[in-house]
Design a protein around this motif. Structure first.
Motif, PDB file in Angstrom:
ATOM      1  N   LYS A 239       0.842  -1.312  -0.171  1.00 37.29           N
ATOM      2  CA  LYS A 239      -0.024   0.006   0.153  1.00 37.29           C
ATOM      3  C   LYS A 239       0.917   1.245   0.011  1.00 37.29           C
ATOM      4  O   LYS A 239       0.606   2.158  -0.516  1.00 37.29           O
ATOM      5  CB  LYS A 239      -0.982   0.080   1.252  1.00 37.29           C
ATOM      6  N   SER A 240       2.066   1.153   0.795  1.00 35.53           N
ATOM      7  CA  SER A 240       2.759   2.238   0.719  1.00 35.53           C
ATOM      8  C   SER A 240       3.683   2.578  -0.252  1.00 35.53           C
ATOM      9  O   SER A 240       4.191   3.809  -0.503  1.00 35.53           O
ATOM     10  CB  SER A 240       3.527   2.223   2.188  1.00 35.53           C
ATOM     11  N   ASN A 241       3.955   1.643  -1.228  1.00 35.81           N
ATOM     12  CA  ASN A 241       5.179   1.404  -2.144  1.00 35.81           C
ATOM     13  C   ASN A 241       4.644   0.998  -3.354  1.00 35.81           C
ATOM     14  O   ASN A 241       5.415   0.786  -4.373  1.00 35.81           O
ATOM     15  CB  ASN A 241       6.304   0.568  -1.600  1.00 35.81           C
ATOM     16  N   GLY A 242       3.442   1.084  -3.726  1.00 37.71           N
ATOM     17  CA  GLY A 242       2.604   0.747  -5.141  1.00 37.71           C
ATOM     18  C   GLY A 242       3.087  -0.747  -5.439  1.00 37.71           C
ATOM     19  O   GLY A 242       3.140  -1.462  -4.542  1.00 37.71           O
ATOM     20  N   ASP A 243       3.405  -0.924  -6.588  1.00 31.92           N
ATOM     21  CA  ASP A 243       3.271  -2.248  -6.938  1.00 31.92           C
ATOM     22  C   ASP A 243       4.500  -3.234  -6.830  1.00 31.92           C
ATOM     23  O   ASP A 243       4.656  -4.421  -6.360  1.00 31.92           O
ATOM     24  CB  ASP A 243       3.353  -2.459  -8.720  1.00 31.92           C
ATOM     25  N   GLU A 244       5.799  -2.448  -6.190  1.00 31.51           N
ATOM     26  CA  GLU A 244       6.961  -3.224  -5.913  1.00 31.51           C
ATOM     27  C   GLU A 244       6.923  -3.350  -4.457  1.00 31.51           C
ATOM     28  O   GLU A 244       7.921  -4.025  -3.977  1.00 31.51           O
ATOM     29  CB  GLU A 244       8.122  -2.660  -6.469  1.00 31.51           C
ATOM     30  N   GLY A 245       5.931  -3.096  -3.692  1.00 31.41           N
ATOM     31  CA  GLY A 245       5.752  -3.423  -2.207  1.00 31.41           C
ATOM     32  C   GLY A 245       6.437  -4.988  -1.720  1.00 31.41           C
ATOM     33  O   GLY A 245       7.162  -5.072  -0.938  1.00 31.41           O
ATOM     34  N   TYR A 246       5.857  -5.982  -2.226  1.00 31.57           N
ATOM     35  CA  TYR A 246       6.041  -7.485  -2.032  1.00 31.57           C
ATOM     36  C   TYR A 246       7.480  -7.559  -2.298  1.00 31.57           C
ATOM     37  O   TYR A 246       8.290  -8.405  -1.590  1.00 31.57           O
ATOM     38  CB  TYR A 246       5.375  -8.509  -2.630  1.00 31.57           C
ATOM     39  N   GLY A 247       8.094  -7.117  -3.460  1.00 31.87           N
ATOM     40  CA  GLY A 247       9.377  -7.486  -3.791  1.00 31.87           C
ATOM     41  C   GLY A 247      10.231  -6.902  -2.953  1.00 31.87           C
ATOM     42  O   GLY A 247      11.297  -7.218  -2.691  1.00 31.87           O
TER      43      GLY A 247
END
Length: 156
Positions: free
Chosen positions: A71-79
């Motif tokens: 939520k805080s880092n856009g699409d790359e959050g999981y990575g």
């Protein structure tokens, strides 16, 4: 408590008291990522390798599970969570003298950071690689390269 552990450990709760409070918190909310992170810091304080590893892995698992990072880092959050989890795991193993495990975790962090083109994470990895290399053999070239790259990216 995390701030006290970082800045002035003597003012923080005793390791046993803090762990008791954290266990109570986690009993009611096992997905509370920050409580797992504080448990990790507390376990490091008493040099408990098993508990610190367990808590660190649960912290990143819960961070990904709750989606807070995405939520805080856009699409790359999981990575981002995965590469920093591997980097922190490498640092943990290095701290406890498990250099082979540290090297494997660091290789994983580097691989994920390269795939994501994350220069900041790669620079942190390079710093840890230097520390790890110092434990095995002396290498000034790696330090010089790390300092030059840090200056290039404006990192301390």
């Amino acid at each position: 408590q995390a701030s006290l552990l970082k800045n002035d450990e003597t003012k923080a709760l005793s390791p046993a008291s803090l762990q008791k409070e954290l266990n109570n918190l986690l009993k009611f909310n096992p997905d509370f990522a920050e409580a797992h992170y504080l448990s990790y810091l507390n376990s490091l304080r008493v040099q408990d390798v098993f508990s610190s590893t367990h808590s660190l892995l649960h912290y990143f698992d819960r961070l990904i599970l709750t989606g807070a990072e995405s939520k805080s880092n856009g699409d790359e959050g999981y990575g981002r969570s995965l590469r920093y989890a591997a980097l922190n795991l490498a640092a943990l193993h290095c701290r406890f003298g498990h250099y082979q495990q540290a090297e494997l975790a660091l290789q994983e962090a580097i691989r994920i950071a390269q795939e994501s083109n994350d220069h900041v994470c790669l620079q942190h990895c390079l710093s840890w690689l230097y520390i790890l290399e110092q434990k095995i053999f002396d290498s000034c070239v790696l330090l010089e390269h790390s300092v030059n790259k840090s200056l290039h990216f404006g990192l301390p």
